[in-house]
Design a protein around this motif. Structure first.
Motif, short mmCIF file in Angstrom:
data_model
loop_
_atom_site.label_atom_id
_atom_site.label_comp_id
_atom_site.label_asym_id
_atom_site.label_seq_id
_atom_site.Cartn_x
_atom_site.Cartn_y
_atom_site.Cartn_z
N GLU A 146 -31.77 27.48 58.45
CA GLU A 146 -32.66 26.57 57.72
C GLU A 146 -33.03 25.36 58.57
OE1 GLU A 146 -30.90 27.15 53.18
OE2 GLU A 146 -30.34 25.38 54.35
N LEU A 147 -34.22 24.85 58.33
CA LEU A 147 -34.63 23.57 58.92
C LEU A 147 -34.58 22.53 57.81
CD1 LEU A 147 -37.75 24.70 60.97
CD2 LEU A 147 -35.49 24.12 61.83
N GLN A 148 -33.93 21.41 58.09
CA GLN A 148 -33.80 20.35 57.07
C GLN A 148 -34.22 19.02 57.67
OE1 GLN A 148 -29.62 20.75 56.35
NE2 GLN A 148 -29.88 22.36 54.83
N SER A 149 -34.51 18.07 56.77
CA SER A 149 -34.79 16.73 57.30
C SER A 149 -33.47 15.95 57.37
CB SER A 149 -35.81 16.01 56.42
OG SER A 149 -35.42 16.13 55.09
N HIS A 150 -33.49 14.86 58.13
CA HIS A 150 -32.27 14.07 58.30
C HIS A 150 -31.76 13.55 56.97
CE1 HIS A 150 -31.85 14.00 62.53
NE2 HIS A 150 -33.03 13.50 62.77
N ALA A 151 -30.48 13.67 56.75
CA ALA A 151 -29.89 13.08 55.57
C ALA A 151 -28.84 12.11 56.07
CB ALA A 151 -29.24 14.16 54.72
N CYS A 152 -28.96 10.83 55.67
CA CYS A 152 -27.98 9.85 56.14
C CYS A 152 -26.96 9.60 55.04
CB CYS A 152 -28.66 8.56 56.54
SG CYS A 152 -27.50 7.40 57.26
N HIS A 153 -25.96 10.46 54.94
CA HIS A 153 -24.92 10.19 53.95
C HIS A 153 -23.65 9.75 54.65
CE1 HIS A 153 -24.32 14.51 54.77
NE2 HIS A 153 -25.60 14.58 54.55
N ASP A 154 -22.75 9.20 53.84
CA ASP A 154 -21.54 8.62 54.42
C ASP A 154 -20.48 9.67 54.66
OD1 ASP A 154 -21.27 6.20 55.51
OD2 ASP A 154 -21.37 5.14 53.60
N MET B 146 -37.32 21.53 53.19
CA MET B 146 -36.43 22.55 53.77
C MET B 146 -37.22 23.84 54.05
SD MET B 146 -34.24 25.33 53.07
CE MET B 146 -33.70 25.44 51.37
N VAL B 147 -37.06 24.38 55.20
CA VAL B 147 -37.72 25.65 55.56
C VAL B 147 -36.63 26.66 55.91
CG1 VAL B 147 -39.31 26.80 57.15
CG2 VAL B 147 -39.66 24.38 56.56
N ARG B 148 -36.67 27.81 55.27
CA ARG B 148 -35.65 28.82 55.55
C ARG B 148 -36.23 29.86 56.53
NH1 ARG B 148 -31.42 30.84 51.00
NH2 ARG B 148 -30.72 28.73 51.36
N LEU B 149 -35.58 29.98 57.68
CA LEU B 149 -36.07 30.94 58.69
C LEU B 149 -35.44 32.31 58.49
CD1 LEU B 149 -35.96 28.88 62.03
CD2 LEU B 149 -37.63 28.80 60.19
N LEU B 150 -34.28 32.34 57.82
CA LEU B 150 -33.58 33.62 57.68
C LEU B 150 -32.55 33.52 56.57
CD1 LEU B 150 -32.93 36.47 59.05
CD2 LEU B 150 -31.12 35.28 60.27
N ASP B 151 -32.44 34.55 55.76
CA ASP B 151 -31.35 34.66 54.78
C ASP B 151 -31.09 36.16 54.63
OD1 ASP B 151 -29.57 34.75 52.75
OD2 ASP B 151 -30.75 33.55 51.33
N GLU B 152 -30.04 36.62 55.25
CA GLU B 152 -29.84 38.07 55.28
C GLU B 152 -28.37 38.43 55.15
OE1 GLU B 152 -32.36 39.87 58.32
OE2 GLU B 152 -31.11 41.67 58.22
N ARG B 153 -28.10 39.47 54.37
CA ARG B 153 -26.74 39.99 54.31
C ARG B 153 -26.57 41.02 55.43
NH1 ARG B 153 -24.05 38.09 50.15
NH2 ARG B 153 -25.28 37.19 48.46
N VAL B 154 -25.38 41.06 56.00
CA VAL B 154 -25.11 41.95 57.13
C VAL B 154 -23.97 42.86 56.70
CG1 VAL B 154 -24.35 42.02 59.53
CG2 VAL B 154 -25.79 40.13 58.74
N PRO B 155 -24.08 44.17 56.89
CA PRO B 155 -22.97 45.03 56.46
C PRO B 155 -21.70 44.78 57.27
CG PRO B 155 -24.64 46.30 57.64
CD PRO B 155 -25.19 44.92 57.48
N ARG B 156 -20.55 44.86 56.57
CA ARG B 156 -19.27 44.65 57.24
C ARG B 156 -18.87 45.95 57.94
NH1 ARG B 156 -13.68 42.71 54.27
NH2 ARG B 156 -12.52 42.29 56.19
N THR B 157 -18.62 45.87 59.22
CA THR B 157 -18.38 47.07 60.03
C THR B 157 -17.13 47.82 59.58
OG1 THR B 157 -19.33 45.80 61.82
CG2 THR B 157 -18.26 47.88 62.42
N LEU B 158 -16.08 47.11 59.21
CA LEU B 158 -14.85 47.76 58.78
C LEU B 158 -15.11 48.65 57.55
CD1 LEU B 158 -11.68 47.73 59.34
CD2 LEU B 158 -11.57 46.16 57.41
#
Ligand SMILES: [Zn+2]
Length: 580
Positions: A277-285, A1-13
């Motif tokens: 995120e980039l993930q590899s194929h997961a073959c679940h039911d 798994m490769v994470r390209l971004l994980d960021e909190r964004v302020p809520r405008t309200l």
């Protein structure tokens, strides 16, 4: 798994409430447009009132529809004229479409839409039941932005207006980038900046998770719903697809592109956050869907149940293999009638055809028909649809439409065939000259508010317009195509329920568009086109507005799909029978 971004964004309200508490806003009049539900906006207004700020928070998404719902008494309207904005950077009908489904919302009041003079405001004249006339101007905050393929698009945006500030401080009247827009921009920027491989597919799975507040409001008309979460899913999915199309050197909208599986997951949360995120194929039911009797299915069936139902029918089994390693199962019966191919689930978020095909197969066996069936052509997409429905069962989830390679299997032109292998095998063993291909489309409005509002390349399919048939025929088959359409629509129109649903949807569609780009045969919209694209001389494609429906509506949808198969098989059989 490769994470390209994980960021909190302020809520405008929240930011706005904090900002407006400052003494430099005391006594001022504030209007702001946000992508927030009405309860949150009203609560913020009350908080600010205690600080001496008179604030009105409105919806930046579909502002006209929200204005009618929140600021007018719908039951008291007798006559309404809406002059909608026309902007030179958007389709002429853009704001008429954004007003959908107002014509159906006004409780039978007479309503007319006229192209207006303004480019960002609706002008409204409303007469109430006592004959009193009122005029309103509704601002539709929009701004021009360059999107991820370099196109300029006029898109809804947050906005802030402040007047009457103390000490002669200047007024404010400017766009406000909300968390809704910012989360999308950050996700797309991270994806644009990544170093992708040269050759397709670029990834196995690209997952974009967004947690955000937003609007989720069902309307009392058909399956209509205003959902910024759903819209964000659509905008992320199609924007990534377009970004990859541009990167590959292909034309925008080229369905052969194989970028990999794009999975946007959008959830409601008070604290906005965006993860890529980039993930590899997961073959679940696909275990989460319940087992239901076929005729009574009031929701999409699980893939294991589809395969069990198919096995119960018997026949000669054949199969293909999906990109993620799932079988694409089919069955064949050599009856005495002219052979046909019956498929569903090419686009896996269109689920009523899957049940309709299996129900039709049972009935076809009773008449000793000659046919091959593949009830789910795209099992990877189908399982993804099941997963996405866990959090958002009422969203249309176009990310589940194409295969895990990211392409439309019908457009695959070379090996490895993966899913399409099953269709090719079915044609080889059956020799079918008619392909009945069961599809669906959104049962409520489909939007892309972050990239011009109207979904690019799918402008025709944004609003439901009834159960729809598309007939594609090769040169020399026009007469047979026409005869089939006439016979099938005549038979389907024996259902008063279908005629009523179609008339209501077509009426609502007409009020928000300029004309009907299709022909009605027996109250059923049809498109008949000559095309050498199909694998058979005749292809009948059904389009039931089934994305997001459940219960009685879903049962009705798969019944109509089944009846269509039975009608066309009958008509085709009569047509192809040698004359004696
Ligand atoms: Zn489709």
């Amino acid at each position: 798994m490769v994470r390209l971004l994980d960021e909190r964004v302020p809520r405008t309200l929240d930011q706005l409430v904090t900002k407006l508490h400052d003494s430099s806003f005391r006594g001022s009049r504030v209007q702001a447009w946000l992508f927030e539900d009405v309860e949150e906006r009203r609560a913020a207004e009350r908080t600010l009132a205690t600080a001496g700020v008179h604030a009105r928070f409105r919806s930046a998404y579909k502002p006209l529809v929200h204005f009618f719902l929140e600021e007018l008494n719908l039951a008291d309207l007798s006559q309404v004229t809406v002059r909608y904005p026309v902007h030179n950077a958007a389709l002429r009908q853009r704001f008429l479409l954004e007003a959908y489904p107002l014509a159906a919302l006004v409780n039978g009041a007479e309503i007319q839409f006229i192209a207006g003079e303004s480019d960002r405001s609706y002008d409204i004249e409303a007469r109430d039941r006592s004959g009193q006339s009122h005029e309103y101007r509704v601002f539709a905050p929009n701004r021009l932005r360059t999107d991820y393929i370099g196109e300029r698009a006029l898109s809804p945006t947050g906005w802030l207006k402040v007047e009457g500030r103390p000490d002669n401080l200047p007024n404010i009247d400017e766009p406000l980038e909300t968390e809704f827009e910012l989360a999308f921009r950050k996700a797309m920027a991270a994806i644009s900046a990544h170093r992708w491989p040269r050759e397709e597919p670029y990834f196995d799975v690209l997952r974009v998770r967004v947690e955000t507040p937003g609007i989720e409001r069902r309307l009392d008309i058909g399956d209509e719903c205003m959902s910024t979460h759903e819209a964000l899913h659509e905008d992320i999915y199609f924007s990534v697809l377009e970004f990859c199309q541009r990167r590959s050197g292909r034309a925008i909208g080229d369905r052969r592109l194989q970028p990999g599986q794009i999975v946007p997951e959008v959830r409601r949360s008070r604290e906005p956050r965006v993860i890529v995120e980039l993930q590899s194929h997961a073959c679940h039911d696909d275990p989460r869907r319940s087992n239901v009797p076929l005729e009574a299915a009031d929701a999409p069936m699980s893939l294991p149940q589809v395969h069990r139902e198919l096995a119960l029918l018997g026949g000669q089994a054949f199969s293909g293999l999906s990109r993620q390693g799932r079988p694409v199962r089919g069955a064949y019966w050599a009856g005495w009638r002219p052979p046909i191919l019956l498929t569903a689930g090419q686009h896996a978020n269109e689920t009523s055809g899957v049940v309709g095909a299996l129900r039709a197969a049972r009935r076809l066996l009773e008449r000793d028909a000659h046919f091959a069936i593949i009830p789910v052509e795209n099992p990877d997409g189908y399982v993804l649809h099941g997963e996405l429905c866990v959090d958002n069962p009422r969203h249309m989830h176009h990310a589940a439409r194409y295969t895990a390679l990211g392409d439309d299997l019908e457009y695959r032109t070379e090996a490895p065939w993966f899913e399409k292998g099953a269709r090719l095998e079915a044609l080889r063993i059956s020799g079918a000259q008619l392909h009945v291909n069961l599809h669906g489309y959104p049962a409520h409005e489909w939007t892309r508010p972050l990239t011009g509002y109207v979904p690019r390349g799918f402008e025709f399919w944004t609003v439901p317009k009834g159960f729809f048939l598309i007939m594609r025929h090769r040169r020399g088959w026009a007469e047979q195509a026409m005869a089939l359409i006439e016979e099938v629509t005549f038979r389907l129109a024996q259902s008063p329920e279908l005629v009523a649903v179609n008339r209501a949807q077509i009426e609502a569609f007409r009020a928000h568009s300029d004309g009907t780009p299709f022909t009605l045969y027996n109250d059923i919209p049809c498109l008949i086109t000559e095309s050498e694209h199909g694998l058979t001389p005749l292809t009948l494609i059904t389009e039931f507005p089934d994305e997001t429906i459940y219960g009685a509506s879903f049962r009705f949808a798969h019944t109509v799909q089944m009846e269509t198969v039975l009608a066309v098989e009958d008509a085709f059989s009569a047509m192809m029978r040698p004359a004696v």
